[in-house]
Design a protein around this motif. Structure first.
Motif, mmCIF file in Angstrom:
data_model
loop_
_atom_site.group_PDB
_atom_site.id
_atom_site.type_symbol
_atom_site.label_atom_id
_atom_site.label_comp_id
_atom_site.label_asym_id
_atom_site.label_seq_id
_atom_site.Cartn_x
_atom_site.Cartn_y
_atom_site.Cartn_z
ATOM 1 N N ARG A 22 0.815 -1.219 0.000
ATOM 2 C CA ARG A 22 0.000 0.000 0.000
ATOM 3 C C ARG A 22 0.844 1.263 0.000
ATOM 4 N NH1 ARG A 22 -0.831 1.960 5.346
ATOM 5 N NH2 ARG A 22 0.159 0.645 6.937
ATOM 6 N N TYR A 23 2.106 1.146 0.382
ATOM 7 C CA TYR A 23 2.972 2.334 0.388
ATOM 8 C C TYR A 23 3.386 2.761 -1.016
ATOM 9 C CZ TYR A 23 3.347 1.202 5.337
ATOM 10 O OH TYR A 23 3.054 0.938 6.644
ATOM 11 N N GLY A 24 3.187 1.886 -1.980
ATOM 12 C CA GLY A 24 3.555 2.226 -3.348
ATOM 13 C C GLY A 24 2.711 3.317 -3.965
ATOM 14 N N ASP A 25 1.581 3.651 -3.343
ATOM 15 C CA ASP A 25 0.702 4.693 -3.870
ATOM 16 C C ASP A 25 1.044 6.082 -3.346
ATOM 17 O OD1 ASP A 25 -0.759 2.808 -5.301
ATOM 18 O OD2 ASP A 25 -2.095 2.401 -3.609
ATOM 19 N N ILE A 26 2.006 6.185 -2.445
ATOM 20 C CA ILE A 26 2.383 7.492 -1.896
ATOM 21 C C ILE A 26 3.135 8.280 -2.964
ATOM 22 C CG2 ILE A 26 3.730 8.695 -0.130
ATOM 23 C CD1 ILE A 26 3.290 6.323 1.706
ATOM 24 N N LYS A 27 2.732 9.504 -3.187
ATOM 25 C CA LYS A 27 3.383 10.345 -4.176
ATOM 26 C C LYS A 27 4.631 10.989 -3.596
ATOM 27 C CE LYS A 27 -0.544 11.692 -7.077
ATOM 28 N NZ LYS A 27 -1.286 12.845 -7.649
ATOM 29 N N LEU A 28 5.638 11.145 -4.432
ATOM 30 C CA LEU A 28 6.841 11.889 -4.038
ATOM 31 C C LEU A 28 6.609 13.363 -4.366
ATOM 32 C CD1 LEU A 28 9.631 9.446 -5.212
ATOM 33 C CD2 LEU A 28 8.646 9.721 -2.934
ATOM 34 N N GLY A 29 5.698 13.947 -3.672
ATOM 35 C CA GLY A 29 5.274 15.327 -3.888
ATOM 36 C C GLY A 29 3.961 15.523 -3.162
ATOM 37 N N SER A 30 3.334 16.643 -3.377
ATOM 38 C CA SER A 30 2.037 16.870 -2.748
ATOM 39 C C SER A 30 0.981 15.978 -3.405
ATOM 40 C CB SER A 30 1.639 18.347 -2.863
ATOM 41 O OG SER A 30 1.570 18.739 -4.219
ATOM 42 N N ASP A 31 -0.118 15.770 -2.707
ATOM 43 C CA ASP A 31 -1.127 14.821 -3.171
ATOM 44 C C ASP A 31 -1.757 15.218 -4.500
ATOM 45 O OD1 ASP A 31 -0.737 13.224 -0.950
ATOM 46 O OD2 ASP A 31 -2.217 14.302 0.259
ATOM 47 N N GLU A 32 -1.806 16.521 -4.797
ATOM 48 C CA GLU A 32 -2.462 16.970 -6.014
ATOM 49 C C GLU A 32 -1.515 17.086 -7.202
ATOM 50 O OE1 GLU A 32 -0.995 20.509 -3.723
ATOM 51 O OE2 GLU A 32 -2.186 18.700 -3.274
ATOM 52 N N GLU A 33 -0.227 16.875 -7.008
ATOM 53 C CA GLU A 33 0.740 17.025 -8.094
ATOM 54 C C GLU A 33 0.721 15.831 -9.035
ATOM 55 O OE1 GLU A 33 4.541 19.662 -7.069
ATOM 56 O OE2 GLU A 33 4.314 17.951 -5.712
ATOM 57 N N GLU A 34 1.067 16.097 -10.301
ATOM 58 C CA GLU A 34 1.199 15.066 -11.316
ATOM 59 C C GLU A 34 2.675 14.926 -11.705
ATOM 60 O OE1 GLU A 34 -1.126 13.068 -12.377
ATOM 61 O OE2 GLU A 34 -2.637 14.042 -11.104
ATOM 62 N N PRO A 35 3.083 13.763 -12.220
ATOM 63 C CA PRO A 35 4.487 13.573 -12.610
ATOM 64 C C PRO A 35 4.933 14.600 -13.649
ATOM 65 C CG PRO A 35 3.333 11.469 -12.565
ATOM 66 C CD PRO A 35 2.295 12.527 -12.395
ATOM 67 N N GLU A 36 6.145 15.109 -13.473
ATOM 68 C CA GLU A 36 6.667 16.102 -14.410
ATOM 69 C C GLU A 36 7.073 15.470 -15.730
ATOM 70 O OE1 GLU A 36 10.125 19.603 -14.508
ATOM 71 O OE2 GLU A 36 9.814 18.378 -12.716
ATOM 72 N N PHE A 37 7.535 14.222 -15.693
ATOM 73 C CA PHE A 37 7.959 13.512 -16.900
ATOM 74 C C PHE A 37 7.206 12.191 -17.002
ATOM 75 C CE2 PHE A 37 11.630 16.004 -15.461
ATOM 76 C CZ PHE A 37 11.847 16.783 -16.593
ATOM 77 N N LYS A 38 7.127 11.670 -18.214
ATOM 78 C CA LYS A 38 6.506 10.379 -18.427
ATOM 79 C C LYS A 38 7.438 9.261 -17.953
ATOM 80 C CE LYS A 38 3.727 11.891 -22.369
ATOM 81 N NZ LYS A 38 3.399 11.679 -23.808
ATOM 82 N N LEU A 39 6.875 8.051 -17.804
ATOM 83 C CA LEU A 39 7.644 6.923 -17.292
ATOM 84 C C LEU A 39 8.851 6.619 -18.170
ATOM 85 C CD1 LEU A 39 7.960 4.607 -15.276
ATOM 86 C CD2 LEU A 39 6.426 3.240 -16.710
ATOM 87 N N GLY A 40 8.677 6.658 -19.492
ATOM 88 C CA GLY A 40 9.794 6.389 -20.394
ATOM 89 C C GLY A 40 10.926 7.386 -20.230
ATOM 90 N N SER A 41 10.576 8.646 -20.016
ATOM 91 C CA SER A 41 11.600 9.675 -19.814
ATOM 92 C C SER A 41 12.361 9.438 -18.520
ATOM 93 C CB SER A 41 10.951 11.063 -19.804
ATOM 94 O OG SER A 41 10.298 11.330 -21.024
#
Length: 227
Positions: A70-89
């Motif tokens: 369940r810890y895998g869902d924690i974001k490395l940022g605020s809860d409302e933020e989206e990833p800056e780069f795509k997974l491939g990048s």
């Protein structure tokens, strides 16, 4: 808005002093210093290799536990933020920065160096494969990943400095802001510095050898340091 200054004079001067001491020792008495460093490395390898392998395995299984739980869902940022780069990048960025020149030089040189060691034929192959896979497979990435994940987590979620001392916040709490935290950062900076220097050194050797093979440079011992 006032930007908080995270400059730590003790960390900078401590890291610089330690690095310059090693460099000065190598310049003034190269052979003796190299022999001391080689003896220290041999002692660490002979006494703590088991701990290094065990710790790498622990890091790997711990990261799997975090990712699949369940810890895998924690974001490395605020809860409302989206990833800056795509997974491939992200994968491309992490791979190129983590591997670097090693995939060109050590990826080939390391297994060959183990194979040329003065042991039995079967042990040569076994040792070459074991150490090469251990150093260049998922075990090494587990070490990179856990350190990066810890710094990112406490940096983005707890707003702590993006430095190694922040990884020890659960154990040391506010002590990371004092002398203990400075020592942790000094050790982190020095080990990172010497690791990068080794990579750049290998890069210079490979680049000089390539230019020499194309007859673009003379085979001079002064060319590698200049490059």
């Amino acid at each position: 808005m006032k930007i908080q200054n995270t400059f730590k004079a003790n960390v900078i001067w401590g890291s610089l002093g330690f690095s310059l001491a090693i460099i000065a020792a190598l310049l003034f008495d190269t052979q003796q210093t190299i022999s001391y460093l080689a003896a220290a490395k041999a002692f660490i390898f002979s006494q703590f290799s088991w701990f290094y392998i065990l710790l790498s395995a622990f890091f790997l299984f711990f990261l799997l536990f975090l990712a699949l739980g369940r810890y895998g869902d924690i974001k490395l940022g605020s809860d409302e933020e989206e990833p800056e780069f795509k997974l491939g990048s992200w994968i491309a960025l992490l791979f190129t920065s983590g591997i670097g020149i090693g995939i060109v030089f050590l990826g080939v040189a390391e297994p060959l160096s183990h194979f040329l060691s003065p042991i039995g034929e079967y042990e040569k192959v076994r040792t070459a494969l074991f150490f090469s896979i251990f150093h260049w497979s998922i075990s090494a990435w587990a070490i990179y990943g856990l350190i990066a994940l810890t710094i990112a987590y406490f940096g983005f979620r707890y707003k702590l400095p993006f430095s190694l001392r922040s990884c020890f916040y659960p154990l040391l709490k506010e002590k990371i802001n004092g002398r203990v935290g400075d020592i942790i950062d000094i050790l982190g900076i020095c080990t990172t510095l010497f690791g990068v220097v080794a990579t750049l050194g290998y890069s210079a050797i490979r680049l000089a050898a390539a230019f020499h093979s194309m007859h673009l440079l003379d085979n001079s011992p002064y060319l590698v340091p200049l490059i």
